[in-house]
Design a protein around this motif. Structure first.
Motif, PDB file in Angstrom:
ATOM      1  N   LEU A  73       0.827  -1.197   0.000  1.00 30.69           N
ATOM      2  CA  LEU A  73       0.000   0.000   0.000  1.00 30.69           C
ATOM      3  C   LEU A  73       0.871   1.262   0.000  1.00 30.69           C
ATOM      4  O   LEU A  73       0.581   2.229  -0.715  1.00 30.69           O
ATOM      5  N   GLU A  74       1.937   1.252   0.778  1.00 35.10           N
ATOM      6  CA  GLU A  74       2.833   2.409   0.811  1.00 35.10           C
ATOM      7  C   GLU A  74       3.527   2.606  -0.531  1.00 35.10           C
ATOM      8  O   GLU A  74       3.700   3.740  -0.987  1.00 35.10           O
ATOM      9  N   ALA A  75       3.902   1.507  -1.167  1.00 34.58           N
ATOM     10  CA  ALA A  75       4.528   1.619  -2.489  1.00 34.58           C
ATOM     11  C   ALA A  75       3.533   2.163  -3.512  1.00 34.58           C
ATOM     12  O   ALA A  75       3.894   2.957  -4.390  1.00 34.58           O
ATOM     13  N   HIS A  76       2.270   1.769  -3.357  1.00 30.11           N
ATOM     14  CA  HIS A  76       1.243   2.236  -4.299  1.00 30.11           C
ATOM     15  C   HIS A  76       1.006   3.734  -4.178  1.00 30.11           C
ATOM     16  O   HIS A  76       0.909   4.434  -5.184  1.00 30.11           O
ATOM     17  N   VAL A  77       0.893   4.246  -2.937  1.00 30.67           N
ATOM     18  CA  VAL A  77       0.602   5.670  -2.749  1.00 30.67           C
ATOM     19  C   VAL A  77       1.858   6.523  -2.778  1.00 30.67           C
ATOM     20  O   VAL A  77       1.784   7.742  -2.937  1.00 30.67           O
ATOM     21  N   GLY A  78       3.011   5.896  -2.591  1.00 29.14           N
ATOM     22  CA  GLY A  78       4.274   6.624  -2.706  1.00 29.14           C
ATOM     23  C   GLY A  78       4.697   7.399  -1.479  1.00 29.14           C
ATOM     24  O   GLY A  78       5.590   8.253  -1.557  1.00 29.14           O
ATOM     25  N   VAL A  79       4.072   7.131  -0.317  1.00 33.63           N
ATOM     26  CA  VAL A  79       4.475   7.795   0.921  1.00 33.63           C
ATOM     27  C   VAL A  79       4.419   6.786   2.064  1.00 33.63           C
ATOM     28  O   VAL A  79       3.750   5.750   1.975  1.00 33.63           O
ATOM     29  N   GLU A  80       5.131   7.101   3.147  1.00 33.27           N
ATOM     30  CA  GLU A  80       5.064   6.269   4.334  1.00 33.27           C
ATOM     31  C   GLU A  80       3.753   6.538   5.066  1.00 33.27           C
ATOM     32  O   GLU A  80       3.431   7.686   5.370  1.00 33.27           O
ATOM     33  N   LEU A  81       3.008   5.488   5.339  1.00 37.54           N
ATOM     34  CA  LEU A  81       1.722   5.621   6.015  1.00 37.54           C
ATOM     35  C   LEU A  81       1.818   5.357   7.509  1.00 37.54           C
ATOM     36  O   LEU A  81       1.078   5.941   8.299  1.00 37.54           O
ATOM     37  N   THR A 103       4.754  -1.210  18.300  1.00 36.61           N
ATOM     38  CA  THR A 103       3.726  -0.194  18.110  1.00 36.61           C
ATOM     39  C   THR A 103       3.667   0.297  16.676  1.00 36.61           C
ATOM     40  O   THR A 103       4.600   0.109  15.884  1.00 36.61           O
ATOM     41  N   LEU A 104       2.549   0.949  16.368  1.00 38.11           N
ATOM     42  CA  LEU A 104       2.352   1.608  15.076  1.00 38.11           C
ATOM     43  C   LEU A 104       1.931   3.042  15.340  1.00 38.11           C
ATOM     44  O   LEU A 104       1.173   3.314  16.264  1.00 38.11           O
ATOM     45  N   LYS A 105       2.414   3.957  14.522  1.00 41.23           N
ATOM     46  CA  LYS A 105       1.987   5.345  14.614  1.00 41.23           C
ATOM     47  C   LYS A 105       1.753   5.866  13.208  1.00 41.23           C
ATOM     48  O   LYS A 105       2.611   5.731  12.338  1.00 41.23           O
ATOM     49  N   LEU A 106       0.575   6.452  12.988  1.00 37.83           N
ATOM     50  CA  LEU A 106       0.237   6.977  11.671  1.00 37.83           C
ATOM     51  C   LEU A 106       1.071   8.211  11.355  1.00 37.83           C
ATOM     52  O   LEU A 106       1.263   9.085  12.199  1.00 37.83           O
ATOM     53  N   SER A 107       1.571   8.286  10.131  1.00 36.30           N
ATOM     54  CA  SER A 107       2.166   9.524   9.641  1.00 36.30           C
ATOM     55  C   SER A 107       1.045  10.511   9.338  1.00 36.30           C
ATOM     56  O   SER A 107      -0.144  10.159   9.350  1.00 36.30           O
ATOM     57  N   ASP A 108       1.395  11.759   9.046  1.00 32.08           N
ATOM     58  CA  ASP A 108       0.361  12.736   8.682  1.00 32.08           C
ATOM     59  C   ASP A 108      -0.406  12.275   7.449  1.00 32.08           C
ATOM     60  O   ASP A 108      -1.630  12.352   7.395  1.00 32.08           O
ATOM     61  N   ALA A 109       0.341  11.781   6.451  1.00 31.86           N
ATOM     62  CA  ALA A 109      -0.321  11.257   5.252  1.00 31.86           C
ATOM     63  C   ALA A 109      -1.148  10.023   5.584  1.00 31.86           C
ATOM     64  O   ALA A 109      -2.228   9.814   5.029  1.00 31.86           O
ATOM     65  N   GLN A 116      -2.756   9.397   8.368  1.00 30.91           N
ATOM     66  CA  GLN A 116      -4.015   9.783   9.005  1.00 30.91           C
ATOM     67  C   GLN A 116      -5.071  10.142   7.966  1.00 30.91           C
ATOM     68  O   GLN A 116      -6.229   9.722   8.064  1.00 30.91           O
ATOM     69  N   ARG A 117      -4.654  10.906   6.967  1.00 35.72           N
ATOM     70  CA  ARG A 117      -5.610  11.291   5.910  1.00 35.72           C
ATOM     71  C   ARG A 117      -6.012  10.068   5.087  1.00 35.72           C
ATOM     72  O   ARG A 117      -7.189   9.908   4.739  1.00 35.72           O
ATOM     73  N   TYR A 118      -5.062   9.213   4.807  1.00 30.99           N
ATOM     74  CA  TYR A 118      -5.349   8.035   3.979  1.00 30.99           C
ATOM     75  C   TYR A 118      -6.232   7.043   4.735  1.00 30.99           C
ATOM     76  O   TYR A 118      -7.105   6.406   4.141  1.00 30.99           O
ATOM     77  N   ALA A 119      -6.020   6.930   6.052  1.00 32.24           N
ATOM     78  CA  ALA A 119      -6.836   6.004   6.853  1.00 32.24           C
ATOM     79  C   ALA A 119      -8.302   6.415   6.816  1.00 32.24           C
ATOM     80  O   ALA A 119      -9.193   5.566   6.685  1.00 32.24           O
ATOM     81  N   ALA A 120      -8.567   7.722   6.939  1.00 33.31           N
ATOM     82  CA  ALA A 120      -9.954   8.194   6.882  1.00 33.31           C
ATOM     83  C   ALA A 120     -10.573   7.873   5.531  1.00 33.31           C
ATOM     84  O   ALA A 120     -11.731   7.435   5.442  1.00 33.31           O
ATOM     85  N   ALA A 121      -9.790   8.062   4.445  1.00 28.89           N
ATOM     86  CA  ALA A 121     -10.303   7.758   3.107  1.00 28.89           C
ATOM     87  C   ALA A 121     -10.551   6.262   2.951  1.00 28.89           C
ATOM     88  O   ALA A 121     -11.557   5.843   2.360  1.00 28.89           O
ATOM     89  N   CYS A 122      -9.643   5.445   3.479  1.00 31.07           N
ATOM     90  CA  CYS A 122      -9.819   3.991   3.387  1.00 31.07           C
ATOM     91  C   CYS A 122     -11.088   3.543   4.109  1.00 31.07           C
ATOM     92  O   CYS A 122     -11.826   2.688   3.610  1.00 31.07           O
ATOM     93  N   ARG A 123     -11.335   4.113   5.289  1.00 36.04           N
ATOM     94  CA  ARG A 123     -12.540   3.724   6.030  1.00 36.04           C
ATOM     95  C   ARG A 123     -13.792   4.044   5.224  1.00 36.04           C
ATOM     96  O   ARG A 123     -14.742   3.258   5.185  1.00 36.04           O
ATOM     97  N   ARG A 124     -13.802   5.207   4.584  1.00 38.73           N
ATOM     98  CA  ARG A 124     -14.978   5.578   3.781  1.00 38.73           C
ATOM     99  C   ARG A 124     -15.159   4.618   2.612  1.00 38.73           C
ATOM    100  O   ARG A 124     -16.284   4.200   2.300  1.00 38.73           O
ATOM    101  N   VAL A 125     -14.058   4.251   1.957  1.00 38.31           N
ATOM    102  CA  VAL A 125     -14.134   3.321   0.830  1.00 38.31           C
ATOM    103  C   VAL A 125     -14.668   1.970   1.297  1.00 38.31           C
ATOM    104  O   VAL A 125     -15.559   1.372   0.661  1.00 38.31           O
ATOM    105  N   LEU A 126     -14.152   1.470   2.402  1.00 38.63           N
ATOM    106  CA  LEU A 126     -14.559   0.155   2.888  1.00 38.63           C
ATOM    107  C   LEU A 126     -16.016   0.153   3.347  1.00 38.63           C
ATOM    108  O   LEU A 126     -16.732  -0.829   3.152  1.00 38.63           O
TER     109      LEU A 126
END
Length: 310
Positions: free
Chosen positions: A40-48, A55-61, A63-73
């Motif tokens: 997924l990171e290779a597809h969008v071209g940024v670190e997610l 642990t995991l911590k969302l990057s700024d990009a 956070q925005r991508y996660a919200a979009a993914c939730r809407r798509v799903l």
């Protein structure tokens, strides 16, 4: 690799907080989960995600991508549901949010009953002391105390409105200046619960005025836990402000006493809230129909108890 599947892995990893947790929930190997995230990171071209072994911590990009993914799903799930017909049985993961104390004591038992009736449904219950963004955070149903902002969300009023009360221990009140009006609080120690005001509390206007009375203070103690605030007040550390149901047991057994009851704001309404597009989904509709009468009964009981607090 399928991008939609990778999005599901990404969202699950966020919800579980670790690659291992996502692997357990999805019944995949940690390597497969990591591979999906890398795809997924290779597809969008940024670190997610900033990933460590634990642990995991969302990057700024991210956070925005996660919200979009939730809407798509969510949109895909709704498409599947409509294609399958409205008589589809409730199934899948249902995400519910509620404030911690009422979530533990009221919502959780109702969730357990609901799960017994619907074996094809799983529930993720988020007990949070903040308002969630239902769409961006993938929440199907939220129990919310307070006035609702205008939105397209569907709300169900539960009644049993909730009071905000100021309390202190009888010993504290007996050994400190009397509290007869809000301005008297400036002479006292305050245990501030983060969600109810860190440096000021508001009260109803004085007689003949239309301006709410706001009292500024420097708290002696600040906590982000309801239980900690109530315990500190009961131990004589000062006055605190909480919801009536938070302190009902303390007041009934004499560990806390309410003050300024005649200066309280009107009780706050309680609602179940769901995004408009989620209500027709069978698992959401089924839970709202199941939970609403039970929650109304519980909040009516809590409101009745609050009426005895003084």
């Amino acid at each position: 690799m399928d991008r939609i599947d990778a999005m599901k892995v990404f969202v699950t990893a966020i919800d579980e907080g670790s690659l291992a947790g996502a692997a357990r929930r999805l019944k995949r190997s940690p390597t497969a989960v990591s591979r999906a995230l890398s795809f997924l990171e290779a597809h969008v071209g940024v670190e997610l995600l900033h990933r460590t072994t634990r642990t995991l911590k969302l990057s700024d990009a991210g956070q925005r991508y996660a919200a979009a993914c939730r809407r798509v799903l969510v949109d895909l799930e709704e498409a599947d549901m409509f294609a399958g017909g409205e008589r589809s049985a409730p199934r899948g993961m249902l995400t519910i949010s509620a404030p911690p104390i009422v979530g533990e004591e009221v919502v959780h038992p109702i969730v357990d009953e609901f799960l017994d009736l619907h074996p094809a449904v799983s529930v993720r219950l988020l007990l949070l002391d903040r308002f969630v963004n239902l769409v961006d955070e993938g929440v199907d149903i939220a129990l919310r105390i307070g006035h609702l902002a205008d939105s397209s969300h569907i709300s169900t009023r539960l009644g049993g409105d909730v009071r905000r009360v100021v309390v202190a221990s009888p010993h504290y009140l007996a050994t400190h200046p009397r509290v007869e009006e809000p301005a008297d609080l400036t002479k006292h120690k305050i245990v501030a619960f983060a969600n109810f005001g860190l440096d000021s509390w508001s009260f109803t206007p004085a007689q003949g005025s239309s301006i709410p009375r706001t009292v500024q203070f420097t708290p002696r103690c600040i906590v982000n836990s309801v239980r900690a605030a109530a315990a500190s007040a009961a131990a004589g550390r000062g006055l605190t402000r909480l919801y009536s149901y938070h302190v009902a047991d303390y007041v009934r057994d004499g560990r806390l006493t309410t003050v300024l009851a005649d200066a309280e704001h009107p009780p706050l309404p309680v609602h179940l809230l769901a995004p408009q597009g989620r209500m027709p989904v069978p698992k959401v509709r089924a839970f709202v129909d199941f939970a609403t009468p039970r929650l109304r009964s519980e909040f009516a009981r809590l409101a009745s108890q609050a009426g005895t607090l003084g």
